[in-house]
Design an enzyme around this catalytic site. Structure first.
Site, PDB file in Angstrom:
ATOM      1  N   GLY A  12       0.786  -1.237   0.000  1.00 39.23           N
ATOM      2  CA  GLY A  12       0.000   0.000   0.000  1.00 39.23           C
ATOM      3  C   GLY A  12       0.814   1.282   0.000  1.00 39.23           C
ATOM      4  O   GLY A  12       0.322   2.326   0.431  1.00 39.23           O
ATOM      5  N   ASN A  14       1.645   2.972  -2.627  1.00 39.36           N
ATOM      6  CA  ASN A  14       0.974   3.888  -3.565  1.00 39.36           C
ATOM      7  C   ASN A  14      -0.289   4.477  -2.942  1.00 39.36           C
ATOM      8  O   ASN A  14      -0.603   5.647  -3.142  1.00 39.36           O
ATOM      9  CB  ASN A  14       0.656   3.184  -4.885  1.00 39.36           C
ATOM     10  CG  ASN A  14       1.867   3.136  -5.795  1.00 39.36           C
ATOM     11  OD1 ASN A  14       2.263   4.156  -6.354  1.00 39.36           O
ATOM     12  ND2 ASN A  14       2.473   1.968  -5.906  1.00 39.36           N
ATOM     13  N   ARG A  66     -14.360 -17.956  -9.323  1.00 42.51           N
ATOM     14  CA  ARG A  66     -13.909 -16.621  -9.747  1.00 42.51           C
ATOM     15  C   ARG A  66     -15.098 -15.694 -10.039  1.00 42.51           C
ATOM     16  O   ARG A  66     -15.071 -14.509  -9.727  1.00 42.51           O
ATOM     17  CB  ARG A  66     -13.051 -16.801 -11.008  1.00 42.51           C
ATOM     18  CG  ARG A  66     -11.980 -15.771 -11.172  1.00 42.51           C
ATOM     19  CD  ARG A  66     -10.896 -15.924 -10.122  1.00 42.51           C
ATOM     20  NE  ARG A  66      -9.972 -14.812 -10.147  1.00 42.51           N
ATOM     21  CZ  ARG A  66      -9.089 -14.548  -9.199  1.00 42.51           C
ATOM     22  NH1 ARG A  66      -9.002 -15.316  -8.130  1.00 42.51           N
ATOM     23  NH2 ARG A  66      -8.283 -13.527  -9.288  1.00 42.51           N
ATOM     24  N   ASN A 108      -4.782   2.603 -13.434  1.00 42.45           N
ATOM     25  CA  ASN A 108      -3.864   1.620 -12.848  1.00 42.45           C
ATOM     26  C   ASN A 108      -2.455   2.193 -12.867  1.00 42.45           C
ATOM     27  O   ASN A 108      -2.084   2.916 -13.789  1.00 42.45           O
ATOM     28  CB  ASN A 108      -3.906   0.339 -13.699  1.00 42.45           C
ATOM     29  CG  ASN A 108      -2.948  -0.725 -13.206  1.00 42.45           C
ATOM     30  OD1 ASN A 108      -2.903  -1.029 -12.005  1.00 42.45           O
ATOM     31  ND2 ASN A 108      -2.170  -1.302 -14.105  1.00 42.45           N
ATOM     32  N   HIS A 110       1.407   1.006 -13.180  1.00 43.83           N
ATOM     33  CA  HIS A 110       2.211  -0.164 -13.562  1.00 43.83           C
ATOM     34  C   HIS A 110       3.691   0.213 -13.474  1.00 43.83           C
ATOM     35  O   HIS A 110       4.083   1.286 -13.946  1.00 43.83           O
ATOM     36  CB  HIS A 110       1.852  -0.624 -14.981  1.00 43.83           C
ATOM     37  CG  HIS A 110       2.610  -1.847 -15.385  1.00 43.83           C
ATOM     38  ND1 HIS A 110       2.270  -3.114 -14.931  1.00 43.83           N
ATOM     39  CD2 HIS A 110       3.721  -2.006 -16.136  1.00 43.83           C
ATOM     40  CE1 HIS A 110       3.138  -3.985 -15.411  1.00 43.83           C
ATOM     41  NE2 HIS A 110       4.037  -3.347 -16.143  1.00 43.83           N
ATOM     42  N   ASP A 151      -2.989  -4.106 -19.177  1.00 40.88           N
ATOM     43  CA  ASP A 151      -2.057  -2.976 -19.358  1.00 40.88           C
ATOM     44  C   ASP A 151      -2.121  -2.371 -20.763  1.00 40.88           C
ATOM     45  O   ASP A 151      -1.122  -1.853 -21.275  1.00 40.88           O
ATOM     46  CB  ASP A 151      -0.598  -3.407 -19.057  1.00 40.88           C
ATOM     47  CG  ASP A 151      -0.436  -3.968 -17.647  1.00 40.88           C
ATOM     48  OD1 ASP A 151      -1.139  -3.500 -16.742  1.00 40.88           O
ATOM     49  OD2 ASP A 151       0.395  -4.875 -17.462  1.00 40.88           O
ATOM     50  N   ALA A 180       9.157   7.534  -9.303  1.00 38.95           N
ATOM     51  CA  ALA A 180       8.130   7.636 -10.348  1.00 38.95           C
ATOM     52  C   ALA A 180       6.710   7.388  -9.825  1.00 38.95           C
ATOM     53  O   ALA A 180       5.853   8.279  -9.884  1.00 38.95           O
ATOM     54  CB  ALA A 180       8.457   6.676 -11.485  1.00 38.95           C
ATOM     55  N   GLU A 181       6.458   6.203  -9.275  1.00 40.03           N
ATOM     56  CA  GLU A 181       5.068   5.832  -8.975  1.00 40.03           C
ATOM     57  C   GLU A 181       4.382   6.793  -8.012  1.00 40.03           C
ATOM     58  O   GLU A 181       3.260   7.235  -8.261  1.00 40.03           O
ATOM     59  CB  GLU A 181       5.016   4.418  -8.378  1.00 40.03           C
ATOM     60  CG  GLU A 181       5.481   3.350  -9.351  1.00 40.03           C
ATOM     61  CD  GLU A 181       5.315   1.948  -8.787  1.00 40.03           C
ATOM     62  OE1 GLU A 181       4.300   1.666  -8.149  1.00 40.03           O
ATOM     63  OE2 GLU A 181       6.223   1.131  -8.994  1.00 40.03           O
TER      64      GLU A 181
HETATM   65  C1  GAR Z   1       3.714  -1.294  -7.226  1.00 43.97           C
HETATM   66  O1  GAR Z   1       5.053  -1.303  -7.685  1.00 43.97           O
HETATM   67  C2  GAR Z   1       2.770  -1.263  -8.408  1.00 43.97           C
HETATM   68  O2  GAR Z   1       3.226  -0.484  -9.482  1.00 43.97           O
HETATM   69  C3  GAR Z   1       2.711  -2.720  -8.798  1.00 43.97           C
HETATM   70  O3  GAR Z   1       2.680  -3.397  -7.551  1.00 43.97           O
HETATM   71  C4  GAR Z   1       3.366  -2.616  -6.561  1.00 43.97           C
HETATM   72  C5  GAR Z   1       2.445  -2.441  -5.365  1.00 43.97           C
HETATM   73  O4  GAR Z   1       3.102  -1.777  -4.297  1.00 43.97           O
HETATM   74  N1  GAR Z   1       1.584  -2.996  -9.623  1.00 43.97           N
HETATM   75  C6  GAR Z   1       1.627  -3.866 -10.631  1.00 43.97           C
HETATM   76  O5  GAR Z   1       2.581  -4.563 -10.868  1.00 43.97           O
HETATM   77  C7  GAR Z   1       0.346  -3.948 -11.452  1.00 43.97           C
HETATM   78  N2  GAR Z   1       0.562  -4.702 -12.667  1.00 43.97           N
HETATM   79  P1  GAR Z   1       2.281  -1.032  -3.156  1.00 43.97           P
HETATM   80  O6  GAR Z   1       1.262  -2.019  -2.616  1.00 43.97           O
HETATM   81  O7  GAR Z   1       3.344  -0.698  -2.132  1.00 43.97           O
HETATM   82  O8  GAR Z   1       1.642   0.191  -3.747  1.00 43.97           O
END
Ligand code: GAR
Length: 216
Positions: A12, A14, A66, A108, A110, A151, A180-181
């Site tokens: 979490g 992000n 599912r 999203n 990525h 994606d 970046a993120e």
């Molecule tokens: C992040 O690096 C995000 O970009 C990636 O998972 C991580 C989650 O971290 N997402 C993907 O790979 C989606 N295809 P977080 O839980 O610390 O935010």
């Protein structure tokens, strides 16, 4: 006010970047209405609780198949009445019904520069392992709208990050997050809240007054 629902799976960080941005940017016109996790006991849920944001778990383990999980996930999202759904490290695929119910209203993050190192099987640490194995010099992160592919939706923001010679997947993952993120995800939400983002012919357009903010 843009009401957002954030979907998470694990750490979490992000989500934390969004929580911090919302707290520090009161004129950003964004409210986090709800956090939904597909896993119990994850750090993301603690972060939501600490910030006083309602959260819940919809785990595939609680359903026979599912289809029932997907139905419950969509119901939980609908209940939170979001203007925008944010996949912030949500590592299970979302149902097509949800994409159709929220056209260009799901984004999203990525951890690569799409279209490199994305699609089925590329998530979390695996992305950075593949980046290092291929020996590319530059990677980064992408925020995009979610369509029915993996994606493949329209790209909103991207930011490059240099790969260092002595990177491990873990070190690179952390740097891509930090550099970046955590920047581009809140920024994209802010642009959407400002009404500055539209999708035309499968491409994202950012209106003139806000275009400079892409480079911030
Ligand atoms: C992040 O690096 C995000 O970009 C990636 O998972 C991580 C989650 O971290 N997402 C993907 O790979 C989606 N295809 P977080 O839980 O610390 O935010």
């Amino acid at each position: 006010m843009l009401n957002i629902t954030v979907l998470v799976s694990g750490g979490g960080t992000n989500l934390q970047a969004i929580l911090d941005w919302v707290r520090e940017t009161p004129d950003g016109n964004v409210k986090i209405a709800s956090v939904i996790s597909n896993n119990y006991g994850v750090r993301a849920l603690e972060r939501a609780e600490k910030a006083g944001v309602p959260s819940r778990v919809v785990s595939p383990k609680d359903f026979d198949d599912r289809a029932s999980f997907h139905e419950a996930l969509l119901a939980a999202v609908n209940e939170s009445e979001p203007d925008l759904v944010v996949l912030a490290g949500f590592l299970v695929s979302i149902p097509s019904e949800m994409v159709r119910a929220y056209p260009n209203r799901i984004i999203n993050i990525h951890p690569s520069l799409i279209p490199a190192f994305c699609g089925k099987g590329y998530y979390g640490l695996r992305v950075h392992e593949a980046v290092l194995a291929r020996g590319v010099r530059v990677t980064g992160a992408t925020v995009h709208f979610v369509d029915e592919g993996t994606d493949t939706g329209p790209i909103i923001l991207q930011k490059p990050v240099a790969v260092a010679q002595d990177d491990t997947p873990e070190k690179l993952q952390r740097r891509v997050m930090e550099e970046a993120e955590w920047e581009i995800l809140p920024r994209a939400i802010g642009l959407i809240a400002a009404g500055a983002v539209s999708v035309r012919d499968g491409r994202v357009w950012i209106d003139g007054a806000n275009r400079e903010r892409i480079k911030e």
